[in-house]
Design an enzyme around this catalytic site. Structure first.
Site, PDB file in Angstrom:
ATOM      1  N   LYS A  78       0.841  -1.196   0.000  1.00 15.44           N
ATOM      2  CA  LYS A  78       0.000   0.000   0.000  1.00 15.44           C
ATOM      3  C   LYS A  78       0.874   1.244   0.000  1.00 15.44           C
ATOM      4  O   LYS A  78       1.886   1.314   0.727  1.00 15.44           O
ATOM      5  CB  LYS A  78      -0.921  -0.029   1.231  1.00 15.44           C
ATOM      6  CG  LYS A  78      -1.939   1.109   1.303  1.00 15.44           C
ATOM      7  CD  LYS A  78      -2.837   0.921   2.522  1.00 15.44           C
ATOM      8  CE  LYS A  78      -3.881   2.020   2.643  1.00 15.44           C
ATOM      9  NZ  LYS A  78      -4.773   1.800   3.816  1.00 15.44           N
ATOM     10  N   SER A 152      -9.384   1.808   2.956  1.00 14.76           N
ATOM     11  CA  SER A 152      -8.564   2.587   2.056  1.00 14.76           C
ATOM     12  C   SER A 152      -7.562   1.740   1.275  1.00 14.76           C
ATOM     13  O   SER A 152      -6.967   2.213   0.302  1.00 14.76           O
ATOM     14  CB  SER A 152      -7.802   3.669   2.854  1.00 14.76           C
ATOM     15  OG  SER A 152      -6.957   3.093   3.837  1.00 14.76           O
ATOM     16  N   SER A 176      -9.783  -0.545   7.192  1.00 15.46           N
ATOM     17  CA  SER A 176      -9.224  -0.532   5.842  1.00 15.46           C
ATOM     18  C   SER A 176      -8.506  -1.815   5.452  1.00 15.46           C
ATOM     19  O   SER A 176      -8.233  -2.030   4.273  1.00 15.46           O
ATOM     20  CB  SER A 176      -8.262   0.648   5.690  1.00 15.46           C
ATOM     21  OG  SER A 176      -8.936   1.866   5.875  1.00 15.46           O
TER      22      SER A 176
END
Length: 602
Positions: A78, A152, A176
């Site tokens: 990420k 996210s 997330s």
């Protein structure tokens, strides 16, 4: 080019490697999948040259397949987690910087043999649970491009679910690391806060942020978590974590009927009811509990002063570049402007009250079985109503880090329209390993496969996966060294590479065959710290291994540079007569390499 399996689960990739495939070929095929996949999944892809350079480095230190815990497994990161040489954007181009060092978890994963393939998209500054709040585009659910991927950690989930990455790193403040797993039919493992170091992470809410793992199965994702976890002095919130057991027969808490909210999504409600039935069939006792204090605590994350922690994370950037931020993210962050220390204390008082009320509910159960998200939305609907619809997704996730919980999100079926649904097992702090066997069984019982491989069968997780004893090896038992087989023959597993504390000295012992070192601690000595490996064995294997250790070597407690104490090889001082000190080499492997180089030169 090697034909890859649909999903890059660990068992499939390891079988491919065992059959003779090279990581070079796998990386070639992965690069092709990245190019053909969701264009919004990655913000920055590693170049093929960089990936192949990492492969060559791996083969140089561990040439034999599957000899490291994550040997040759491609993974995505990420883009709020640092990877040396790849920009970190946090989903905001104006914020971008290029780190010179890996985040601590990335460093550990690389040491375990994994190969970084790129940085994935996210809701900007990890603010959102849907995946649309990014200037790099909105990743889509792999099952219906009209629907959100979840956020996210949007791109990370899509990368795993579409068969591009064997696993991927996400983060989780409000959910997330779990919601995107549910929307893409994969597993999301959220460690207990503090268990996995966050050094090298762009924070959202630093006090409760957790780095997470997406995998095809529980077995895969918890294997990655085990490599990542461990104390890191550079992270102020890192801690020495234990493993807390759970009863063999779980009491699983489900919200009372009055607290089950699905916002009109009848298909998700039906799938949740079915998951409860499966849990009971697997042997769990189902217990209704009062979800109200959990829900009230969850609401504090965006409606209370913790929004100010999001502002603290980007305060300097926001002051100079507010116009560069996503409008919804900016609106949320600016909600903290004007909050005071008084507000912060009032928020803390409210949270503690909810924790106290929740403690009475925890006394009734061993773990919770919750919908991961009560709803899913199209991208168009989310863009039209970005805050209210996003808030729905966090109804059953936002409380977990406030309460210090471990959580594992698993697939739980599909709606008649073909949209995936998931449930999450939530346990008290440090029940991370104890949750895994039941989570894996629940996943398998759902019969919905792994990611886009909907007919696949996920592997089971042994009932006591962490019932293993760590041991530090210093010399001839290191990976690739002459006696390493004494470990591998006992099903030992390499956990991680490490260094000793600086007050250890290393000597090449005289007359040993094969050559062996002696490690001696000298309080006050300020050395470089010595390169070692931490392996683990089951109790029987540990007993057999230490019984075979010859004098003058023995097993004692070694102090590592992270402050932890682990059983490992030590040497009787009397054995140092005639020995040569090799401390300056920084470890036995470097010393052996220097001897080989000198011999070749002569």
């Amino acid at each position: 080019m090697t034909d890859l399996p649909t999903m890059l689960d660990f068992a499939a990739l390891r079988a491919l490697y065992a059959a003779g495939a090279s990581p070079r070929d796998v990386i070639d095929a992965v690069a092709a999948r990245m190019d053909a996949g969701d264009p919004a999944a990655f913000i920055n892809k590693a170049s093929k040259a960089a990936m192949l350079a990492d492969v060559e480095a791996l083969l140089a230190r561990a040439p034999n397949p599957n000899t490291l815990p994550l040997w040759g497994l491609p993974f995505a990161v990420k883009d709020n987690i640092d990877v040396a040489g790849l920009p970190t954007t946090a989903g905001c181009p104006a914020f971008a910087y290029t780190p010179t060092a890996d985040a601590e978890v990335v460093k550990r994963l690389k040491a375990a043999g994994a190969i970084v393939i790129g940085k994935t998209n996210l809701d900007q500054f990890a603010t959102g649970l849907n995946g649309t709040r990014s200037p790099y585009g909105a990743p889509r659910s792999v099952f219906d491009a009209a629907y959100v991927s979840g956020g996210s950690s949007s791109g990370s989930a899509v990368a795993v679910a579409s068969g591009i990455a064997a696993f991927a790193l996400g983060t989780d403040t409000a959910g997330s690391g779990r919601v995107p797993a549910a929307f893409n039919n994969i597993v999301g493992v959220k460690p207990s806060p503090g268990r996995v170091p966050a050094t090298g992470l762009v924070p959202a809410c630093r006090s409760i942020d957790v780095i997470t793992v997406f995998g095809a199965s529980v077995a895969d994702a918890v294997a990655v978590r085990a490599v990542m976890e461990g104390y890191d002095a550079a992270d102020a919130y890192s801690r020495h974590a234990a493993h807390i057991a759970l009863p063999a027969k779980l009491r699983l808490g489900v919200p009372a009927a009055s607290e089950r909210e699905f916002f009109g999504n009848a298909a998700y409600e039906t799938l949740y009811d079915a998951a409860i039935v499966r849990a009971a069939e697997l042997g769990a006792e189902i217990v209704e509990f009062d979800y109200v204090p959990f829900r009230k605590a969850a609401e504090l994350l965006y409606l209370g002063p913790w929004v100010a922690e999001r502002l603290a994370a980007v305060e300097t950037f926001h002051a100079a570049n507010a116009d560069a931020m996503d409008p919804t993210v900016r609106k949320i962050v600016e909600g903290a402007i004007g909050m005071t220390a008084v507000d912060a204390f009032r928020g803390q008082y409210a949270l503690e009250a909810y924790r106290q009320a929740a403690a009475a509910e925890w006394a009734k159960v061993d773990a919770l079985l919750l919908p991961t998200s009560p709803d899913i939305q199209t991208i168009d609907a989310m863009l039209a109503d970005p805050i209210a619809l996003n808030a729905r997704f966090g109804r059953y996730t936002n409380f977990a880090n406030f309460f210090g919980c471990a959580a594992i999100a698993v697939p739980a079926g599909f709606t008649p329209a073909g949209l995936p649904f998931g449930v999450t097992l939530v346990g008290p702090r440090d029940t991370d390993a104890a949750l895994a066997p039941f989570a894996a069984a629940l996943h398998a019982a759902a019969g919905c496969g792994m990611g886009i491989a909907t007919e696949a069968t996920p592997p089971v997780v042994p009932a006591t996966p962490e019932d293993r004893i760590p041991i530090v090896v210093v010399g001839a038992h290191l990976t690739g060294m002459p006696l390493n087989h004494e470990l591998t023959n006992l099903d030992a597993r390499l956990v991680r590479t490490a260094k000793t504390a600086p007050d250890y000295r290393l000597f090449a012992l005289a007359g040993t065959v094969p050559p062996k070192p002696g490690l001696v601690r000298e309080p006050g000595f300020d050395g470089p710290g010595l390169a070692v490996e931490v392996w683990s064995l089951d109790p029987a294997g540990f007993g057999r291994f230490i019984n075979g250790i010859p004098q003058p070597l023995g097993i004692g407690k070694l102090k590592l540079d992270d402050g932890s104490l682990v059983s490992g090889f030590v040497c009787e001082p009397a054995a140092l007569e005639g020995a040569i000190e090799v401390t300056s080499f920084g470890g036995w492997r470097a010393y052996v390499a220097s001897k080989a180089k000198a011999a070749a030169a002569s």
